[in-house]
Design a protein around this motif. Structure first.
Motif, PDB file in Angstrom:
ATOM      1  N   ALA A 191       0.865  -1.188   0.000  1.00 22.42           N
ATOM      2  CA  ALA A 191       0.000   0.000   0.000  1.00 22.42           C
ATOM      3  C   ALA A 191       0.895   1.230   0.000  1.00 22.42           C
ATOM      4  CB  ALA A 191      -0.895   0.011   1.234  1.00 22.42           C
ATOM      5  N   ALA A 192       0.597   2.214  -0.854  1.00 27.79           N
ATOM      6  CA  ALA A 192       1.425   3.416  -0.955  1.00 27.79           C
ATOM      7  C   ALA A 192       0.593   4.657  -0.667  1.00 27.79           C
ATOM      8  CB  ALA A 192       2.046   3.516  -2.342  1.00 27.79           C
ATOM      9  N   PHE A 193       1.122   5.499   0.217  1.00 27.07           N
ATOM     10  CA  PHE A 193       0.434   6.729   0.636  1.00 27.07           C
ATOM     11  C   PHE A 193       1.376   7.907   0.389  1.00 27.07           C
ATOM     12  CE2 PHE A 193      -3.315   5.245   3.016  1.00 27.07           C
ATOM     13  CZ  PHE A 193      -3.045   3.887   3.064  1.00 27.07           C
ATOM     14  N   HIS A 194       0.943   8.856  -0.423  1.00 27.25           N
ATOM     15  CA  HIS A 194       1.739  10.062  -0.683  1.00 27.25           C
ATOM     16  C   HIS A 194       1.301  11.141   0.310  1.00 27.25           C
ATOM     17  CE1 HIS A 194       2.703  13.593  -3.649  1.00 27.25           C
ATOM     18  NE2 HIS A 194       3.643  13.439  -2.753  1.00 27.25           N
ATOM     19  N   LEU A 195       2.240  11.545   1.166  1.00 27.59           N
ATOM     20  CA  LEU A 195       1.923  12.500   2.234  1.00 27.59           C
ATOM     21  C   LEU A 195       2.779  13.748   2.114  1.00 27.59           C
ATOM     22  CD1 LEU A 195       1.667   9.981   5.177  1.00 27.59           C
ATOM     23  CD2 LEU A 195      -0.189  11.260   4.115  1.00 27.59           C
ATOM     24  N   PRO A 196       2.215  14.910   2.487  1.00 30.21           N
ATOM     25  CA  PRO A 196       3.028  16.138   2.461  1.00 30.21           C
ATOM     26  C   PRO A 196       4.027  16.162   3.606  1.00 30.21           C
ATOM     27  CG  PRO A 196       0.819  16.604   3.311  1.00 30.21           C
ATOM     28  CD  PRO A 196       0.833  15.151   2.920  1.00 30.21           C
ATOM     29  N   LEU A 197       5.151  16.872   3.398  1.00 28.96           N
ATOM     30  CA  LEU A 197       6.148  17.044   4.462  1.00 28.96           C
ATOM     31  C   LEU A 197       5.656  18.087   5.462  1.00 28.96           C
ATOM     32  CD1 LEU A 197       9.404  17.282   2.285  1.00 28.96           C
ATOM     33  CD2 LEU A 197       8.581  15.296   3.592  1.00 28.96           C
ATOM     34  N   ALA A 198       5.874  17.826   6.740  1.00 28.25           N
ATOM     35  CA  ALA A 198       5.419  18.768   7.775  1.00 28.25           C
ATOM     36  C   ALA A 198       6.093  20.132   7.604  1.00 28.25           C
ATOM     37  CB  ALA A 198       5.698  18.192   9.159  1.00 28.25           C
ATOM     38  N   GLU A 199       7.373  20.136   7.170  1.00 26.55           N
ATOM     39  CA  GLU A 199       8.058  21.443   7.073  1.00 26.55           C
ATOM     40  C   GLU A 199       7.444  22.343   5.990  1.00 26.55           C
ATOM     41  OE1 GLU A 199       9.658  18.477   6.983  1.00 26.55           O
ATOM     42  OE2 GLU A 199      11.326  18.490   5.539  1.00 26.55           O
ATOM     43  N   ILE A 200       6.829  21.731   4.985  1.00 26.12           N
ATOM     44  CA  ILE A 200       6.155  22.530   3.951  1.00 26.12           C
ATOM     45  C   ILE A 200       4.922  23.211   4.539  1.00 26.12           C
ATOM     46  CG2 ILE A 200       4.943  22.373   1.718  1.00 26.12           C
ATOM     47  CD1 ILE A 200       8.005  21.965   1.585  1.00 26.12           C
ATOM     48  N   MET A 201       4.262  22.524   5.473  1.00 25.59           N
ATOM     49  CA  MET A 201       3.070  23.083   6.116  1.00 25.59           C
ATOM     50  C   MET A 201       3.406  24.346   6.916  1.00 25.59           C
ATOM     51  SD  MET A 201       0.713  20.758   5.459  1.00 25.59           S
ATOM     52  CE  MET A 201       1.465  20.412   3.890  1.00 25.59           C
ATOM     53  N   ARG A 202       4.651  24.375   7.417  1.00 27.17           N
ATOM     54  CA  ARG A 202       5.038  25.480   8.312  1.00 27.17           C
ATOM     55  C   ARG A 202       5.482  26.729   7.557  1.00 27.17           C
ATOM     56  NH1 ARG A 202       7.848  21.114  10.901  1.00 27.17           N
ATOM     57  NH2 ARG A 202       6.527  20.320  12.575  1.00 27.17           N
ATOM     58  N   LEU A 203       5.574  26.673   6.226  1.00 23.96           N
ATOM     59  CA  LEU A 203       6.028  27.847   5.462  1.00 23.96           C
ATOM     60  C   LEU A 203       5.051  29.002   5.675  1.00 23.96           C
ATOM     61  CD1 LEU A 203       7.073  26.182   2.071  1.00 23.96           C
ATOM     62  CD2 LEU A 203       8.567  27.064   3.884  1.00 23.96           C
ATOM     63  N   PRO A 204       5.562  30.225   5.746  1.00 24.01           N
ATOM     64  CA  PRO A 204       4.646  31.365   5.927  1.00 24.01           C
ATOM     65  C   PRO A 204       3.769  31.566   4.701  1.00 24.01           C
ATOM     66  CG  PRO A 204       6.902  32.107   5.542  1.00 24.01           C
ATOM     67  CD  PRO A 204       6.970  30.620   5.656  1.00 24.01           C
ATOM     68  N   ALA A 205       2.624  32.193   4.900  1.00 25.16           N
ATOM     69  CA  ALA A 205       1.709  32.458   3.786  1.00 25.16           C
ATOM     70  C   ALA A 205       2.340  33.480   2.836  1.00 25.16           C
ATOM     71  CB  ALA A 205       0.391  32.997   4.316  1.00 25.16           C
ATOM     72  N   PRO A 206       2.178  33.297   1.519  1.00 29.73           N
ATOM     73  CA  PRO A 206       2.638  34.339   0.589  1.00 29.73           C
ATOM     74  C   PRO A 206       1.719  35.562   0.710  1.00 29.73           C
ATOM     75  CG  PRO A 206       1.499  32.559  -0.579  1.00 29.73           C
ATOM     76  CD  PRO A 206       1.559  32.152   0.851  1.00 29.73           C
ATOM     77  N   PRO A 207       2.157  36.734   0.226  1.00 28.74           N
ATOM     78  CA  PRO A 207       1.262  37.896   0.240  1.00 28.74           C
ATOM     79  C   PRO A 207      -0.050  37.566  -0.473  1.00 28.74           C
ATOM     80  CG  PRO A 207       3.471  38.503  -0.508  1.00 28.74           C
ATOM     81  CD  PRO A 207       3.454  37.019  -0.400  1.00 28.74           C
TER      82      PRO A 207
ATOM     83  N   ARG B 201      -3.502  31.242   5.448  1.00 26.20           N
ATOM     84  CA  ARG B 201      -2.703  30.014   5.633  1.00 26.20           C
ATOM     85  C   ARG B 201      -2.299  29.947   7.096  1.00 26.20           C
ATOM     86  NH1 ARG B 201       2.227  27.131   4.526  1.00 26.20           N
ATOM     87  NH2 ARG B 201       1.801  25.765   2.755  1.00 26.20           N
ATOM     88  N   THR B 202      -2.808  28.963   7.804  1.00 25.58           N
ATOM     89  CA  THR B 202      -2.497  28.815   9.234  1.00 25.58           C
ATOM     90  C   THR B 202      -2.150  27.364   9.514  1.00 25.58           C
ATOM     91  OG1 THR B 202      -4.255  30.406   9.663  1.00 25.58           O
ATOM     92  CG2 THR B 202      -3.358  29.245  11.580  1.00 25.58           C
ATOM     93  N   PHE B 203      -0.977  27.136  10.096  1.00 21.26           N
ATOM     94  CA  PHE B 203      -0.616  25.772  10.498  1.00 21.26           C
ATOM     95  C   PHE B 203      -0.590  25.715  12.015  1.00 21.26           C
ATOM     96  CE2 PHE B 203       2.593  22.390  11.388  1.00 21.26           C
ATOM     97  CZ  PHE B 203       1.819  21.333  10.915  1.00 21.26           C
ATOM     98  N   ARG B 204      -1.319  24.747  12.561  1.00 19.36           N
ATOM     99  CA  ARG B 204      -1.301  24.543  14.014  1.00 19.36           C
ATOM    100  C   ARG B 204      -0.462  23.307  14.305  1.00 19.36           C
ATOM    101  NH1 ARG B 204      -7.567  25.238  15.186  1.00 19.36           N
ATOM    102  NH2 ARG B 204      -7.708  25.181  12.922  1.00 19.36           N
ATOM    103  N   ASP B 205       0.767  23.576  14.758  1.00 23.94           N
ATOM    104  CA  ASP B 205       1.760  22.514  14.921  1.00 23.94           C
ATOM    105  C   ASP B 205       1.278  21.425  15.874  1.00 23.94           C
ATOM    106  OD1 ASP B 205       4.192  21.500  14.170  1.00 23.94           O
ATOM    107  OD2 ASP B 205       5.285  23.326  14.678  1.00 23.94           O
ATOM    108  N   GLY B 206       0.674  21.852  16.989  1.00 23.29           N
ATOM    109  CA  GLY B 206       0.284  20.890  18.021  1.00 23.29           C
ATOM    110  C   GLY B 206      -0.652  19.815  17.509  1.00 23.29           C
ATOM    111  N   ILE B 207      -1.535  20.191  16.586  1.00 19.94           N
ATOM    112  CA  ILE B 207      -2.489  19.209  16.058  1.00 19.94           C
ATOM    113  C   ILE B 207      -2.193  18.861  14.594  1.00 19.94           C
ATOM    114  CG2 ILE B 207      -4.356  19.727  17.669  1.00 19.94           C
ATOM    115  CD1 ILE B 207      -5.618  21.482  15.477  1.00 19.94           C
ATOM    116  N   GLY B 208      -1.099  19.377  14.046  1.00 22.63           N
ATOM    117  CA  GLY B 208      -0.687  19.008  12.693  1.00 22.63           C
ATOM    118  C   GLY B 208      -1.733  19.338  11.647  1.00 22.63           C
ATOM    119  N   ARG B 209      -2.319  20.548  11.751  1.00 23.85           N
ATOM    120  CA  ARG B 209      -3.410  20.900  10.827  1.00 23.85           C
ATOM    121  C   ARG B 209      -3.092  22.203  10.101  1.00 23.85           C
ATOM    122  NH1 ARG B 209      -9.933  21.221  11.577  1.00 23.85           N
ATOM    123  NH2 ARG B 209     -10.221  23.032  10.265  1.00 23.85           N
TER     124      ARG B 209
END
Ligand code: SAM
Length: 254
Positions: free
Chosen positions: A146-162, A185-193
């Motif tokens: 089974a293969a699952f393509h998942l985003p990297l957490a560090e990409i989620m943390r990038l700041p929002a562009p203008p 664009r808001t990333f909540r690290d504690g809940i990974g969202r």
């Protein structure tokens, strides 16, 4: 958060322009080869979150038999329309059905289960992930992959562009353009969202706005291994990096 349609909702521009955006997304380059290499020649594949058929049809062209399950009617309708236009020998290897990957039982097994392009990230990590891995395990014989393509957490943390920055500008047939902006664009690290509002703007050949739609995209990130292990799926190899923004995790049914 701005009023926004959910991604892939009926009449959403994320659904209407899914093919345009995906075709322009270099970060997916190579995923079809990786998936095809995981299946035996002529084997059977279950795709969870088949969208408009990008992966299912490409694998069927390579001789694999693919069952695609998709929850959003807007996406399934596009896949069905594309299926109708495929050569009969390719179309004959594809079955499309509406379904929810977190609660699916087709009462059969496949050689390979796929969950491409961040589809697992669309549902909350926790019960929904455990149920999706259970779906994958239920549809595999012992030893199946089974293969699952998942985003990297560090990409989620990038700041929002203008807000006025155009993050994608793509030509449309007929001379118009599709332009995307990130309004929130808001990333909540504690809940990974990650919560994003992406504005789709369709312009005609003169530059005038034809349609404008802010749409809400939520991604969840977490370590997939515990949820996979709970379903009897064990990590088969190191995750395969893809496009600098994600990884394909491959699990084997014990
Ligand atoms: C980013 S698209 C990927 C489509 C296709 N697999 C590809 O790689 O181009 C994610 C798809 O997963 C679908 N999806 C989200 N949650 C789902 C669920 N619980 N069950 C089935 N499909 C789901 C969405 O409607 C959407 O079409």
């Amino acid at each position: 958060m701005a009023q926004a349609r959910p991604y892939y909702a009926d009449r959403s521009l994320s659904a209407a322009f899914y093919e345009v955006v995906t075709a322009a997304d270099a970060r997916l380059q190579g995923d079809l080869d990786i998936y095809a290499d995981l299946a035996p020649a002529g084997g059977s594949v279950l795709e969870l979150g088949a969208g408009s058929g990008r992966v299912a049809f490409a694998l069927a062209e390579r001789g694999l038999r693919v069952t695609g399950v998709e929850i959003a009617p807007s996406m399934l309708a596009q896949a069905q329309a594309r299926l109708a236009g495929l050569p009969p020998e390719v179309a004959g290897r594809v079955e499309l059905r509406r379904g929810d990957m977190t609660a699916l039982d087709l009462k059969r097994t496949f050689d390979l289960v796929l969950c491409p392009y961040f589809t697992l990230a669309h549902v909350p990590a926790g019960t929904a992930w455990r149920n999706t891995f259970a779906t994958a395990a239920r549809h595999l014989a012992s030893g199946g992959l089974a293969a699952f393509h998942l985003p990297l957490a560090e990409i989620m943390r990038l700041p929002a562009p203008p807000r006025d920055a155009v993050v994608l500008d793509q030509a449309l047939p007929g001379g118009g353009r599709l332009q995307l902006h990130v309004l929130e664009r808001t990333f909540r690290d504690g809940i990974g969202r990650l919560d994003q509002v992406v504005e789709y703007v369709e312009r005609d050949a003169s530059g005038a706005v034809v349609r404008r739609s802010p749409e809400r995209l939520t991604y969840y990130v977490a370590d997939p291994e515990p949820a996979a292990a709970a379903a009897g799926l064990l990590k088969d190899r190191d995750p395969v990096p893809l496009g600098g923004v994600g990884e394909i995790w491959v699990f084997r049914k014990a």
